[in-house]
Write an enzyme that holds these catalytic residues in place. Structure first.
Site, PDB file in Angstrom:
ATOM      1  N   ASP A  51      29.290  26.783 -30.184  1.00  0.00           N
ATOM      2  CA  ASP A  51      29.073  28.172 -31.026  1.00  0.00           C
ATOM      3  C   ASP A  51      30.300  28.934 -31.088  1.00  0.00           C
ATOM      4  O   ASP A  51      31.528  28.480 -30.482  1.00  0.00           O
ATOM      5  CB  ASP A  51      28.116  28.719 -29.693  1.00  0.00           C
ATOM      6  CG  ASP A  51      27.370  29.680 -30.576  1.00  0.00           C
ATOM      7  OD1 ASP A  51      27.657  30.418 -31.667  1.00  0.00           O
ATOM      8  OD2 ASP A  51      26.175  30.178 -30.056  1.00  0.00           O
TER       9      ASP A  51
HETATM   10  C1  NOJ Z   1      26.626  32.974 -32.140  1.00  0.00           C
HETATM   11  C2  NOJ Z   1      25.225  32.556 -32.097  1.00  0.00           C
HETATM   12  O1  NOJ Z   1      25.014  32.061 -30.873  1.00  0.00           O
HETATM   13  C3  NOJ Z   1      24.996  31.247 -32.939  1.00  0.00           C
HETATM   14  O2  NOJ Z   1      23.551  31.207 -33.102  1.00  0.00           O
HETATM   15  C4  NOJ Z   1      25.497  31.553 -34.316  1.00  0.00           C
HETATM   16  O3  NOJ Z   1      25.262  30.591 -35.201  1.00  0.00           O
HETATM   17  C5  NOJ Z   1      27.071  31.724 -34.249  1.00  0.00           C
HETATM   18  N1  NOJ Z   1      27.044  32.960 -33.432  1.00  0.00           N
HETATM   19  C6  NOJ Z   1      27.512  32.056 -35.675  1.00  0.00           C
HETATM   20  O4  NOJ Z   1      27.165  33.256 -36.331  1.00  0.00           O
END
Ligand code: NOJ
Length: 768
Positions: A289
């Site tokens: 993430d």
């Molecule tokens: C953080 C989020 O937790 C995740 O779901 C997302 O895909 C990423 N950022 C990228 O935007």
């Protein structure tokens, strides 16, 4: 389970094959032989720096407050394998030209983004689509989303989110399929197929299944908070939709932010390597993430950047999203002898293979001249309206308050969400979040009602004050949503007077209430589930006028609607229904669409009821034991509306439940048959649901577990006989004593019906 453990199964357990143990041999190949061969050949040409470049996903956008580097120079050096947060197609092509023309080996970039529920055509939020109890809704929507994204230059989709959510306080419940592993697995498979098709190909995209794993179990529903989930709960519940997505051919996984049992998920070798790769045989790549590899230091798990890079990579994270920790530290870690280059090779290969199978080497650029036409296809919008109608849940309909008559001439539409274009589509809209925005022309409920009733009807709006999100989070920074100060007592009195006047002047009131889109999603957890702002006061004012009223809820989580459930005759949960959402709501309100959606979550009475889920174990004093009817003394511990629940304008009868082999061997499969009849004079959809319970064994089993469902259309008076298998897939569970998947000799209850409280019952005996 790994194959070695499988072979050591004790008497009551099945053989590896019969017990459904996962064998890497049985795994279909994710990548084509050509892609594998080309990736191997390319790898031989690459320097260590270029290999590390492929493991780096750089931010395509310099975001306020976030330390990110402009990627141009790094791309030219071969230092960027992927880019995220860039939706401007000209900029995407510009960056791709640098990669393809200026980098030594001309390796194209894969562009990633959160295309969660559509691109410009915004489909209902995932929790809504799960409420359809129709996986083809997800598949169709995500197929359109995939085509749109690909046309616009994006190939890596940060979706589906398959986190089980048993707590509505957790803001991200909106992004998943709710609380149930069986329903969640079905929705996960459908989304993989919708995005990727049968195989990775040059017309589709690759999914990134997230957030691996257990993120939804954060303590207190607080986003990013620690997660403690024992292995049996992970195996039986939280991992189930992930494994289903993996088996359906998902090309990538996203490792979660939080600690899983005190080891950060993005540095968790057991999770990312032992379970995902060794037990399941996953062949794709793991993306962290955003900033999660760098934040291994924040967790106080890694000492510094180099340690974080080492811990992330060696745990099994192939690609570092946005933190540049690999880009800055991996070469040193290799030089220091902490990581061997062949391991780096192994981590690079699936990224190259994905790029080959997606056809990126042949077609690296988006055709800018075709993007607008692709994103504005009318068939997408028609589909959106239809799928939104299938996703709504009718929670209450006393005395046939719905459907409404189209002959109505004076309607008052009340509430801050009634005409809010920025909320009807929900959060995570591609253009709304980072892009130019404003191109999708969302239809609000007010507009939908006007469209339905035509110009002769008088449809008036009293919106009231926009509720304030008191603690603005990251999304507020990005979307520009400003917290508004709460209204003064004078302002409240003024709004209530307006509500009363409008209601008194109308024949009918439609209240549209719930949460702003920004109140759901990431960094949007809540301690309360109340209707925010003065919405409930406005509703009370309407009800006090005695005018007929229906409540339409927009939102991404179940809310505390105890007052409304007692005082408002009809309640429709529309969730965030998407671009054509207002038209879809009007279709349901006025009977052009008969609602058939069912709850994918147990609806809590209040925030203090959470976490709440139907498939809990029975424990010492079951809830139905005499004298122990409630686990709280101040409130019923039962949900306000149970999992699987939803009304229709039709009525259905379930009868003649039969188990074809009432007694069978552990390795056998039986059929469950049930008749479903439409007992009304209106055509409608029923969702047949099959639940089981194992009465004894070597572990306590949940009071009920969903093990089959089907949404069917029935004409008035029509009966259909449905058949569901019950075999090892449905009866097995991960045994906490033996750490094995087992089917045990035992007695089972089988229920069929319209929700998780179904009473139509049969017995099944499973013998050794
Ligand atoms: C953080 C989020 O937790 C995740 O779901 C997302 O895909 C990423 N950022 C990228 O935007």
């Amino acid at each position: 389970m790994n194959p070695i453990k499988c072979s050591a199964i004790i008497a009551v357990l099945l053989t590896a094959a019969a017990a459904g143990c996962i064998s890497a041999n049985a795994q279909a190949q994710l990548f084509s032989p050509e892609a594998k061969q080309k990736a191997q050949a390319l790898l031989k040409e690459m320097t260590l720096e270029e290999k590390i470049g492929q493991l780096n996903e750089s931010s395509g956008l310099v975001m306020p407050g976030l330390a990110t580097e402009k990627p141009d120079d790094l791309i030219a050096k071969g230092g960027v394998g992927s880019i995220l947060w860039q939706m401007n197609v000209q900029e995407i092509n510009r960056l791709q030209h640098i990669a393809v023309e200026k980098s030594r080996l001309h390796i194209p970039i894969i562009f990633g983004f959160d295309v969660i529920h559509g691109y410009r055509t915004v489909f209902p939020v995932p929790l809504a689509m799960a409420s359809s109890w129709d996986p083809s809704v997800e598949e169709q929507a995500q197929h359109i989303a995939s085509q749109d994204a690909r046309a616009a230059g994006l190939q890596l989709m940060f979706t589906p989110m398959v986190d089980i959510a048993r707590d509505a306080r957790w803001g991200r419940i909106v992004e998943g399929a709710g609380e149930d592993p069986y329903l969640g697995a079905a929705m996960a498979r459908a989304q993989v197929k919708g995005f990727q098709g049968e195989h990775l190909n040059s017309d589709g995209t690759v999914v990134c299944v997230k957030h691996f794993a257990g993120y939804g179990a954060s303590e207190g529903g607080r986003d990013y908070d620690s997660v403690y989930v024992p292995e049996e709960l992970l195996e039986n519940v939280y991992l189930v939709p992930f494994h289903a997505a993996e088996q359906a051919g998902a090309g990538s996984f996203m490792s979660a932010y939080m600690d899983l049992n005190e080891i950060p998920a993005s540095g968790n070798h057991w999770l990312l390597t032992d379970v995902l790769r060794k037990d399941w045989g996953f062949q794709g790549f793991v993306l962290s993430d955003a900033f999660a590899v760098g934040s291994l230091v924040t967790h106080h798990y890694a000492k510094d950047g180099e340690d974080a890079a080492y811990k992330g990579l060696s745990a099994g994270v192939n690609m570092d999203m946005a933190s540049l920790t690999y880009a800055h530290n991996l070469a040193q870690a290799v030089k220091d002898g902490k990581i061997a280059e062949p391991y780096i090779d192994q981590m690079v290969l699936p990224i190259l293979e994905t790029k080959y199978d997606l056809g990126l080497f042949e077609h690296p650029y988006a055709d800018e001249s075709k993007v607008e036409a692709a994103l504005s296809r009318p068939e997408g919008l028609e589909l959106e309206r239809r799928l939104a109608g299938r996703s709504m849940v009718l929670l209450k309909n006393d005395n046939h308050a719905l459907p409404l008559q189209k002959s109505l001439r004076k309607v008052a539409v009340i509430g801050p969400l009634a005409d809010s274009k920025r909320d009807v589509e929900g959060g995570w809209t591609v253009e709304g979040l980072f892009g130019p925005g404003g191109k999708s022309h969302p239809i609000t409920v007010l507009a939908g009602i006007k469209n339905k009733l035509g110009p002769d009807a008088q449809v008036t709006l009293v919106d009231g004050p926009r509720p304030s999100k008191v603690y603005p989070g990251m999304l507020d920074t990005i979307t520009g949503e400003k917290p508004t100060p709460p209204p003064t007592p004078e302002e409240i009195a003024d709004w209530i007077a307006k509500v009363k006047t409008a209601a008194n002047d109308a024949d009918m009131v439609v209240a549209v209430m719930g949460e702003l889109a920004s109140m759901n999603g990431e960094a949007a957890s809540r301690a309360s589930l109340d209707l925010p702002g003065i919405q409930e006061q406005m509703l009370e004012a309407v009800v006090a006028t005695g005018k007929p009223v229906v409540l339409v809820l927009e939102g991404g989580r179940p809310l505390d609607i105890r007052w409304a459930s007692e005082h408002v005759p009809a309640i429709l949960e529309a969730w965030y229904p998407g671009t054509k959402g207002g038209d879809a709501v009007a279709d349901v309100l006025f009977g052009d669409v008969n609602p058939g959606g069912k709850l994918p979550v147990s609806w809590p009475r209040t925030a203090g009821s959470e976490p709440l889920y139907y498939n809990h174990t029975r424990t010492h004093e079951p809830e139905d034991a005499p004298g122990f009817t409630s686990r709280y003394w101040d409130i019923s511990s039962k949900p306000l509306y149970p999992f699987g629940y939803g009304l229709s304008y039709s009525t259905f009868k379930f009868a003649n439940l039969q188990v074809s082999k009432p007694s069978m061997h552990v390795a056998d499969t039986t059929e469950v048959k049930v008749n479903v009849t439409n007992t009304s004079s209106v055509a409608g959809d029923a969702v047949a649901q099959i639940y089981i319970h194992q009465r004894y064994g070597s572990a306590s089993r949940p009071v009920r577990q969903l093990k089959g469902f089907e949404r069917i259309a029935l004409q008035p008076g029509e009966t259909k006989t449905l058949t569901f298998p019950l075999g090892k897939e449905e009866l097995k569970y991960w045994n906490p004593q033996t750490k094995q998947w087992v089917v045990e000799p035992s007695e089972f209850d089988v229920w069929a019906g319209e929700d998780s409280t179904a009473s139509l019952h049969a017995d099944l005996i499973v013998t050794q």
